[in-house]
Scaffold this motif. Structure first.
Motif, PDB file in Angstrom:
ATOM      1  N   THR A 108      14.348   7.085  -4.880  1.00 29.71           N
ATOM      2  CA  THR A 108      15.210   6.594  -3.803  1.00 29.71           C
ATOM      3  C   THR A 108      14.585   5.394  -3.109  1.00 29.71           C
ATOM      4  O   THR A 108      15.248   4.374  -2.867  1.00 29.71           O
ATOM      5  CB  THR A 108      15.471   7.708  -2.773  1.00 29.71           C
ATOM      6  N   TYR A 109      13.292   5.497  -2.794  1.00 31.50           N
ATOM      7  CA  TYR A 109      12.612   4.403  -2.102  1.00 31.50           C
ATOM      8  C   TYR A 109      12.537   3.155  -2.979  1.00 31.50           C
ATOM      9  O   TYR A 109      12.630   2.029  -2.482  1.00 31.50           O
ATOM     10  CB  TYR A 109      11.206   4.834  -1.691  1.00 31.50           C
ATOM     11  N   SER A 110      12.366   3.360  -4.272  1.00 31.26           N
ATOM     12  CA  SER A 110      12.324   2.226  -5.195  1.00 31.26           C
ATOM     13  C   SER A 110      13.667   1.495  -5.213  1.00 31.26           C
ATOM     14  O   SER A 110      13.718   0.256  -5.215  1.00 31.26           O
ATOM     15  CB  SER A 110      11.969   2.712  -6.601  1.00 31.26           C
ATOM     16  N   GLN A 111      14.757   2.261  -5.195  1.00 33.53           N
ATOM     17  CA  GLN A 111      16.085   1.648  -5.165  1.00 33.53           C
ATOM     18  C   GLN A 111      16.315   0.896  -3.858  1.00 33.53           C
ATOM     19  O   GLN A 111      16.904  -0.193  -3.846  1.00 33.53           O
ATOM     20  CB  GLN A 111      17.148   2.729  -5.351  1.00 33.53           C
ATOM     21  N   LEU A 112      15.834   1.462  -2.752  1.00 34.13           N
ATOM     22  CA  LEU A 112      15.985   0.784  -1.465  1.00 34.13           C
ATOM     23  C   LEU A 112      15.212  -0.531  -1.449  1.00 34.13           C
ATOM     24  O   LEU A 112      15.669  -1.525  -0.871  1.00 34.13           O
ATOM     25  CB  LEU A 112      15.501   1.686  -0.327  1.00 34.13           C
ATOM     26  N   ASP A 113      14.033  -0.530  -2.069  1.00 33.08           N
ATOM     27  CA  ASP A 113      13.232  -1.761  -2.130  1.00 33.08           C
ATOM     28  C   ASP A 113      13.996  -2.885  -2.823  1.00 33.08           C
ATOM     29  O   ASP A 113      13.856  -4.059  -2.461  1.00 33.08           O
ATOM     30  CB  ASP A 113      11.914  -1.507  -2.867  1.00 33.08           C
ATOM     31  N   PHE A 138       0.824  -1.208   0.000  1.00 29.28           N
ATOM     32  CA  PHE A 138       0.000   0.000   0.000  1.00 29.28           C
ATOM     33  C   PHE A 138       0.861   1.262   0.000  1.00 29.28           C
ATOM     34  O   PHE A 138       0.450   2.297  -0.525  1.00 29.28           O
ATOM     35  CB  PHE A 138      -0.951   0.003   1.199  1.00 29.28           C
ATOM     36  N   LEU A 139       2.057   1.170   0.583  1.00 27.04           N
ATOM     37  CA  LEU A 139       2.965   2.315   0.554  1.00 27.04           C
ATOM     38  C   LEU A 139       3.362   2.643  -0.880  1.00 27.04           C
ATOM     39  O   LEU A 139       3.410   3.817  -1.276  1.00 27.04           O
ATOM     40  CB  LEU A 139       4.209   2.024   1.394  1.00 27.04           C
ATOM     41  N   SER A 140       3.621   1.610  -1.674  1.00 24.62           N
ATOM     42  CA  SER A 140       3.961   1.824  -3.084  1.00 24.62           C
ATOM     43  C   SER A 140       2.796   2.472  -3.827  1.00 24.62           C
ATOM     44  O   SER A 140       2.983   3.395  -4.630  1.00 24.62           O
ATOM     45  CB  SER A 140       4.330   0.494  -3.749  1.00 24.62           C
ATOM     46  N   LEU A 141       1.579   1.992  -3.542  1.00 21.91           N
ATOM     47  CA  LEU A 141       0.393   2.571  -4.180  1.00 21.91           C
ATOM     48  C   LEU A 141       0.189   4.020  -3.745  1.00 21.91           C
ATOM     49  O   LEU A 141      -0.184   4.880  -4.551  1.00 21.91           O
ATOM     50  CB  LEU A 141      -0.843   1.737  -3.823  1.00 21.91           C
ATOM     51  N   TYR A 142       0.451   4.272  -2.462  1.00 22.15           N
ATOM     52  CA  TYR A 142       0.267   5.629  -1.925  1.00 22.15           C
ATOM     53  C   TYR A 142       1.249   6.617  -2.557  1.00 22.15           C
ATOM     54  O   TYR A 142       0.861   7.702  -2.997  1.00 22.15           O
ATOM     55  CB  TYR A 142       0.441   5.599  -0.410  1.00 22.15           C
ATOM     56  N   THR A 143       2.532   6.233  -2.613  1.00 19.79           N
ATOM     57  CA  THR A 143       3.533   7.142  -3.175  1.00 19.79           C
ATOM     58  C   THR A 143       3.276   7.389  -4.660  1.00 19.79           C
ATOM     59  O   THR A 143       3.455   8.509  -5.149  1.00 19.79           O
ATOM     60  CB  THR A 143       4.951   6.577  -2.982  1.00 19.79           C
ATOM     61  N   LYS A 144       2.831   6.360  -5.369  1.00 15.78           N
ATOM     62  CA  LYS A 144       2.529   6.525  -6.793  1.00 15.78           C
ATOM     63  C   LYS A 144       1.326   7.449  -6.984  1.00 15.78           C
ATOM     64  O   LYS A 144       1.323   8.316  -7.863  1.00 15.78           O
ATOM     65  CB  LYS A 144       2.253   5.167  -7.439  1.00 15.78           C
ATOM     66  N   ALA A 145       0.304   7.275  -6.131  1.00 16.89           N
ATOM     67  CA  ALA A 145      -0.888   8.122  -6.225  1.00 16.89           C
ATOM     68  C   ALA A 145      -0.545   9.577  -5.908  1.00 16.89           C
ATOM     69  O   ALA A 145      -1.070  10.500  -6.538  1.00 16.89           O
ATOM     70  CB  ALA A 145      -1.969   7.610  -5.274  1.00 16.89           C
ATOM     71  N   CYS A 146       0.339   9.781  -4.927  1.00 13.29           N
ATOM     72  CA  CYS A 146       0.772  11.143  -4.590  1.00 13.29           C
ATOM     73  C   CYS A 146       1.504  11.776  -5.765  1.00 13.29           C
ATOM     74  O   CYS A 146       1.290  12.945  -6.099  1.00 13.29           O
ATOM     75  CB  CYS A 146       1.679  11.123  -3.360  1.00 13.29           C
ATOM     76  N   GLU A 147       2.376  10.993  -6.380  1.00 11.23           N
ATOM     77  CA  GLU A 147       3.161  11.501  -7.498  1.00 11.23           C
ATOM     78  C   GLU A 147       2.265  11.897  -8.668  1.00 11.23           C
ATOM     79  O   GLU A 147       2.512  12.904  -9.341  1.00 11.23           O
ATOM     80  CB  GLU A 147       4.165  10.434  -7.944  1.00 11.23           C
ATOM     81  N   GLU A 148       1.203  11.121  -8.884  1.00 14.04           N
ATOM     82  CA  GLU A 148       0.313  11.374 -10.017  1.00 14.04           C
ATOM     83  C   GLU A 148      -0.852  12.288  -9.651  1.00 14.04           C
ATOM     84  O   GLU A 148      -1.683  12.610 -10.500  1.00 14.04           O
ATOM     85  CB  GLU A 148      -0.219  10.042 -10.551  1.00 14.04           C
ATOM     86  N   GLY A 149      -0.909  12.701  -8.379  1.00 13.09           N
ATOM     87  CA  GLY A 149      -1.964  13.610  -7.943  1.00 13.09           C
ATOM     88  C   GLY A 149      -3.348  12.991  -7.938  1.00 13.09           C
ATOM     89  O   GLY A 149      -4.350  13.682  -8.135  1.00 13.09           O
ATOM     90  N   LYS A 150      -3.428  11.703  -7.694  1.00  9.90           N
ATOM     91  CA  LYS A 150      -4.714  11.012  -7.719  1.00  9.90           C
ATOM     92  C   LYS A 150      -5.432  11.131  -6.376  1.00  9.90           C
ATOM     93  O   LYS A 150      -4.808  11.203  -5.319  1.00  9.90           O
ATOM     94  CB  LYS A 150      -4.508   9.531  -8.060  1.00  9.90           C
TER      95      LYS A 150
END
Length: 232
Positions: A140-145, A26-38
């Motif tokens: 950065t978070y994607s690389q850490l994952d 859900f964190l991945s979904l949240y960060t993606k939604a924030c980035e896309e302004g959804k």
């Protein structure tokens, strides 16, 4: 008559592990939604809060039954890393700056060792405010994952000098509480004069600093505040 709670050690431990795994998705979904302004970002954020709350409740039951160590997380800080953070964050100007650190998380001993500074892009900077660049943070978070690593420190600088200037603002505490739902993270605030303070939203952690800086001990000012000697 008080009903006895019977705790299954393996099941509760598995529940926490599963919840953390789901929370990561859900964190991945949240960060993606924030980035896309959804609009879905608020929904994902609420789910993260509920998952985190569930984990805390299960963890508290385990602690009451003696199945889990009740000690607070212990952060082992290198004096060199602290000095590097200070050098990076506290420059000649009075503009706020931020960064994060990743590190080693030993869940068996509840010990966290920050190891590397992550220099994030910043979208806004002023004398009283700093905001990380969302795209830089997501990358950065994607690389850490990819390495199964986590954020363990969020550091920034405050204007002013002296121990009083290291107090976290209400915005600092609010933002940090959101981060704590996703990562085993504490904050560090640096100011001129070498002062710095560790903090979190609930203040439940322990700090140990190893080593010296330029041959001198890091001075402990109070329970959460320290000073690097002989710096401006």
């Amino acid at each position: 008559m008080k009903k006895e709670i019977i705790v299954d050690k393996k099941k509760t431990k598995t529940l926490i592990k599963d919840s953390k795994s789901i929370r990561k998705e859900f964190l991945s979904l949240y960060t993606k939604a924030c980035e896309e302004g959804k609009e879905e970002a608020d929904f994902f954020h609420n789910v993260l809060k509920h998952l985190y709350g569930t984990e805390q409740q299960i963890s508290n039951i385990r602690k009451m039954d003696g199945l889990e160590d009740s000690e607070f997380p212990r952060y082992l800080m290198s004096s060199k890393l602290i000095h590097d953070l200070f050098d990076y964050l506290v420059e000649d100007d009075e503009i706020e700056k931020m960064c994060q650190c990743t590190g080693v998380v030993d869940e068996k001993t509840n010990t966290i060792v920050p190891t590397e500074i992550l220099k994030l892009g910043m979208s806004q900077r002023s004398s009283i405010y700093v905001k990380g660049d969302r795209r830089s943070i997501n990358n950065t978070y994607s690389q850490l994952d990819d390495y199964l690593h986590s954020i363990v420190i969020q550091g920034h600088r405050h204007p002013g000098s002296g121990p009083g200037a290291t107090q976290p603002s209400s915005i600092d505490l609010r933002n940090h509480k959101d981060m704590e739902m996703c990562y085993p993270v504490i904050g560090i605030i640096f100011v001129k004069g070498g002062y710095f303070r560790f903090f979190s939203s609930d203040d439940k952690f322990e700090i140990e600093i190893y080593g010296t800086i330029n041959g001198k001990e890091v001075v402990k000012v109070d329970d959460r505040t320290y000073r690097i000697q002989d710096v401006n």
